[in-house]
Motif scaffolding. Structure first.
Motif, short mmCIF file in Angstrom:
data_model
loop_
_atom_site.label_atom_id
_atom_site.label_comp_id
_atom_site.label_asym_id
_atom_site.label_seq_id
_atom_site.Cartn_x
_atom_site.Cartn_y
_atom_site.Cartn_z
N SER A 48 95.95 15.26 -43.11
CA SER A 48 94.55 14.94 -43.35
C SER A 48 94.18 13.56 -42.83
CB SER A 48 94.21 15.06 -44.84
OG SER A 48 95.03 14.21 -45.61
N SER A 49 95.14 12.66 -42.77
CA SER A 49 94.86 11.36 -42.17
C SER A 49 96.15 10.65 -41.82
CB SER A 49 94.02 10.49 -43.11
OG SER A 49 94.78 10.08 -44.22
N ALA A 50 96.08 9.83 -40.80
CA ALA A 50 97.20 9.00 -40.41
C ALA A 50 96.63 7.64 -40.04
CB ALA A 50 97.93 9.60 -39.22
N SER A 51 97.32 6.60 -40.45
CA SER A 51 96.82 5.27 -40.11
C SER A 51 97.97 4.28 -39.95
CB SER A 51 95.85 4.77 -41.20
OG SER A 51 96.52 4.63 -42.44
N VAL A 52 97.71 3.26 -39.20
CA VAL A 52 98.60 2.12 -39.08
C VAL A 52 97.80 0.93 -39.57
CG1 VAL A 52 99.99 0.69 -37.55
CG2 VAL A 52 99.76 3.13 -37.08
N GLU A 53 98.31 0.28 -40.60
CA GLU A 53 97.58 -0.83 -41.22
C GLU A 53 98.45 -2.07 -41.29
OE1 GLU A 53 96.47 0.87 -44.97
OE2 GLU A 53 95.12 2.30 -44.04
N ARG A 54 97.80 -3.23 -41.17
CA ARG A 54 98.51 -4.50 -41.35
C ARG A 54 98.74 -4.72 -42.83
NH1 ARG A 54 94.94 -8.56 -39.69
NH2 ARG A 54 96.39 -10.05 -40.53
N VAL A 55 99.91 -5.23 -43.17
CA VAL A 55 100.26 -5.53 -44.55
C VAL A 55 100.00 -7.02 -44.76
CG1 VAL A 55 102.08 -5.54 -46.29
CG2 VAL A 55 101.98 -3.71 -44.55
N VAL A 56 99.10 -7.33 -45.67
CA VAL A 56 98.74 -8.72 -45.92
C VAL A 56 99.02 -9.05 -47.38
CG1 VAL A 56 96.84 -10.40 -45.91
CG2 VAL A 56 96.90 -8.57 -44.19
N SER A 57 99.80 -10.10 -47.62
CA SER A 57 100.08 -10.55 -48.98
C SER A 57 99.07 -11.61 -49.37
CB SER A 57 101.49 -11.11 -49.10
OG SER A 57 102.43 -10.10 -48.89
N MET A 58 98.40 -11.37 -50.47
CA MET A 58 97.41 -12.31 -50.98
C MET A 58 98.02 -13.06 -52.16
SD MET A 58 94.93 -11.58 -48.95
CE MET A 58 93.55 -12.43 -49.65
#
Length: 161
Positions: free
Chosen positions: A30-40
């Motif tokens: 249903s969906s595929a994504s590549v996302e940046r992992v950001v630590s806040m």
């Protein structure tokens, strides 16, 4: 020092996830994504991980490869297997796998064989040792049974070399 910025493409991720689904199943990506992992980090010292769209990334950045899926069939789907390669120029991040009700195995030989992470080994000369994170080439999820309408999500993190 020249910094390389790499465009992020989902094409390989969608193709790999879809090709790994059993032909008889009606399980659809249903969906595929590549996302940046950001630590806040907040003033009180607490931290939180956020995922933001990754249009371009720089070496050293951590990415999350995420696939959501659903059994759109009228029957349960048994032994659903999804395999996603760790992209070249990326290093798998230890303990980063998300596996909704799935067993997870790893490969160090281009997807030829798989084993649980704690049993994943490589031959190093005459010795056999535990595989390092940078030797992992594929992540495979096996879902024993997906009932009709059941949804799931799987993911892993990797760092760009």
């Amino acid at each position: 020092m020249m910094l390389k910025v790499f465009p992020v493409s989902l094409g390989f991720l969608v193709a790999c996830a879809m090709s790994a689904l059993p032909a008889q199943a009606d399980v659809l990506l249903s969906s595929a994504s590549v996302e940046r992992v950001v630590s806040m980090e907040y003033e009180d010292g607490s931290t939180e991980t956020e995922y933001v769209p990754a249009k371009a990334v720089e070496p050293g950045e951590e990415l999350a490869y995420v696939v959501s899926f659903r059994n759109d069939g009228a029957e349960p789907a048994d032994s659903v297997v999804m395999t996603i390669p760790v992209p070249k120029d990326m290093i798998y991040v230890e303990n980063s796998v998300i596996a909704d009700n799935a067993a997870v195995d790893f490969s160090v030989d281009g997807g030829e064989s798989f084993a649980p992470r704690d049993k994943l080994t490589v031959e190093d000369g005459e010795q056999v040792r535990k595989a390092a994170a940078d030797e992992i080439t594929h992540v495979r999820w096996t879902i024993a049974r997906m009932t009709p309408g059941e949804e799931g999500m799987l993911a892993f993190h990797a760092i760009l070399n």
